[in-house]
Design an enzyme around this catalytic site. Structure first.
Site, short mmCIF file in Angstrom:
data_model
loop_
_atom_site.label_atom_id
_atom_site.label_comp_id
_atom_site.label_asym_id
_atom_site.label_seq_id
_atom_site.Cartn_x
_atom_site.Cartn_y
_atom_site.Cartn_z
N ARG A 32 0.87 -1.18 0.00
CA ARG A 32 0.00 0.00 0.00
C ARG A 32 0.91 1.23 0.00
NH1 ARG A 32 -3.71 2.50 4.92
NH2 ARG A 32 -4.82 4.05 3.64
N HIS A 33 0.46 2.30 -0.63
CA HIS A 33 1.22 3.56 -0.64
C HIS A 33 1.37 4.07 0.80
CE1 HIS A 33 -2.54 5.61 0.17
NE2 HIS A 33 -3.08 4.97 -0.85
N ARG A 48 -0.97 9.70 3.32
CA ARG A 48 -1.47 10.66 2.33
C ARG A 48 -2.43 11.64 3.01
NH1 ARG A 48 -6.48 9.09 2.33
NH2 ARG A 48 -7.10 6.89 2.20
N ARG A 73 0.00 9.09 -5.60
CA ARG A 73 0.51 8.60 -4.31
C ARG A 73 1.19 7.23 -4.42
NH1 ARG A 73 -4.87 9.24 -4.30
NH2 ARG A 73 -6.21 7.39 -4.28
N ASP A 76 -4.88 0.01 -0.25
CA ASP A 76 -5.37 -0.88 0.81
C ASP A 76 -6.32 -1.94 0.21
OD1 ASP A 76 -7.55 1.74 2.26
OD2 ASP A 76 -7.46 0.89 0.24
C1 LIG Z 1 -12.21 6.38 -3.76
C2 LIG Z 1 -10.84 6.47 -3.13
C3 LIG Z 1 -10.18 5.15 -3.03
N1 LIG Z 1 -9.06 5.19 -2.11
C4 LIG Z 1 -7.81 5.17 -2.55
O1 LIG Z 1 -7.51 5.16 -3.72
C5 LIG Z 1 -6.75 5.14 -1.47
O2 LIG Z 1 -5.46 5.12 -2.08
C6 LIG Z 1 -6.94 3.92 -0.62
O3 LIG Z 1 -7.09 2.80 -1.48
C7 LIG Z 1 -5.74 3.76 0.29
O4 LIG Z 1 -5.00 2.76 0.19
O5 LIG Z 1 -5.58 4.68 1.10
#
Ligand SMILES: CCCNC(=O)[C@H](O)[C@@H](O)C(=O)O
Length: 344
Positions: A11-12, A15, A79, A259
């Site tokens: 996972r990044h 953020r 990200r 995630d």
């Molecule tokens: C609609 C938004 C979806 N969320 C993301 O893309 C985030 O990166 C989320 O997946 C994460 O890992 O924080």
């Protein structure tokens, strides 16, 4: 046993929030780079993960970057692309002949991607799969889901009122938690109604929304349409590595994602803890050649930078799972024809 091939799915890093709720005192202008952007905390998290991976695979990977040894693919998100870049900066600081600028302890390393709307490997939930939508709908009618909705009915009503969100629901509550969690991590004072009890309830609902998205009801069929697609590609790479005798073969495949990617994959493997993966958490597959010449697959998960990655064992197998058993046990979640299986 000898290590032959490594696949990483992470996972990044940390953020800014993806969005703000209507009454949120912190809207997009409160964040230096706006919504959904990797912060310097997130950059450091991945730089540190890269350094940890360098140590873990010392002797397996060359000290210096070798394009034949590692391939990196990211989702087409700032990200995740930046997380991979920070990770690789920690993994492969240039030394000796690779230094192209003596004032810079960094070298460019390619991070591949495909446009978000074409990504059918790392962006989850995979879109345009009507059968999956049916399964999600059926999930909301299960006792487990109805119990949660019932238990938190008043809480969700309070949320609707405080946040100004019209459609606050079990599925959407992850976003309120996410926004408040990001604001808290970055020292932005929350409104008075955000007590630790509210945060704990939000966390439980947020984790529940990850659980029901890919599991809880018809886990195997959901996984054939979701995490099994990524698992199929990972097992294809692993199997190819096992059968190829070439010395110049790739040693590591690195995926930079989200995630939901980690949850979809771990739910397909039936090793998901039920908790949202932390920032820069990393799922590890290691392919080994055993002394008897057969191959085994070991999995680990690093979701706490203060601890060693912990072993994940595929259900009904051992920590070092014989490759043939790994393939047999995961076969039920590998789609034969994704498009056909998505049709309703
Ligand atoms: C609609 C938004 C979806 N969320 C993301 O893309 C985030 O990166 C989320 O997946 C994460 O890992 O924080």
């Amino acid at each position: 046993r000898e290590l032959k091939f490594v696949t990483l799915v992470y996972r990044h890093g940390d953020r800014s929030p993806i969005k703000a709720y209507p009454t949120d005192p912190y809207q997009e202008s409160a964040w230096p780079q706006g919504f959904g952007q990797l912060t310097q905390v997130g950059m450091k998290q991945h730089f540190e993960l890269g350094q940890t991976l360098k140590r873990r695979y010392k002797g397996f990977l060359n000290e210096t970057y070798d394009r034949h040894q590692i391939v990196v693919r990211s989702t087409d998100c700032d990200r995740t692309l930046m997380s991979a870049e920070a990770n690789l900066a920690g993994m492969y600081p240039p030394n000796g002949s690779q230094v192209f600028n003596p004032d810079l302890k960094w070298q460019p390393i390619p991070v591949h991607t495909v446009p978000l709307d074409e990504d059918r490997l790392l962006t989850f939930p995979l879109p345009n799969c009507p059968r999956f939508d049916v399964l999600l709908n059926e999930t909301t009618k299960t006792e487990t889901f109805l119990n949660m909705t019932n238990r938190y009915k008043d809480f969700i009503e309070m949320l609707r009122n405080k946040t100004g969100l019209k459609d606050a629901s079990v599925e959407s509550v992850w976003s309120v938690h996410d926004t408040l969690y990001c604001e808290k991590l970055h020292n932005k004072r929350p409104p008075h109604w955000v007590t630790s009890d509210v945060m704990e309830k939000l966390r439980k609902l947020k984790d529940f929304s990850f659980q029901v998205m890919f599991g809880v009801y018809k886990r195997e069929e959901k996984s054939r349409l979701q995490g099994g697609v990524l698992l199929a590609q990972i097992l294809k790479n692993i199997t190819e590595s096992a059968v190829s005798g070439s010395k110049k073969q790739m040693k590591m495949m690195m995926y930079s994602a989200h995630d939901t990617t980690v949850v979809a994959l771990q739910t397909a493997l039936n090793v998901f803890s039920g908790r949202q993966p932390t920032y820069a958490s990393c799922h590890i597959f290691e392919l080994y050649k055993e002394d008897d010449g057969f191959f085994s697959v070991a999995m680990f998960f690093r979701n706490d930078s203060t601890k060693e990655p912990y072993p994940l064992t595929l259900p009904n197998c051992t920590q070092y799972c014989p490759l043939q058993d790994f393939l047999r046990l995961t076969n039920p979640v590998i789609p034969e024809n994704w498009e056909a299986e998505c049709r309703v």
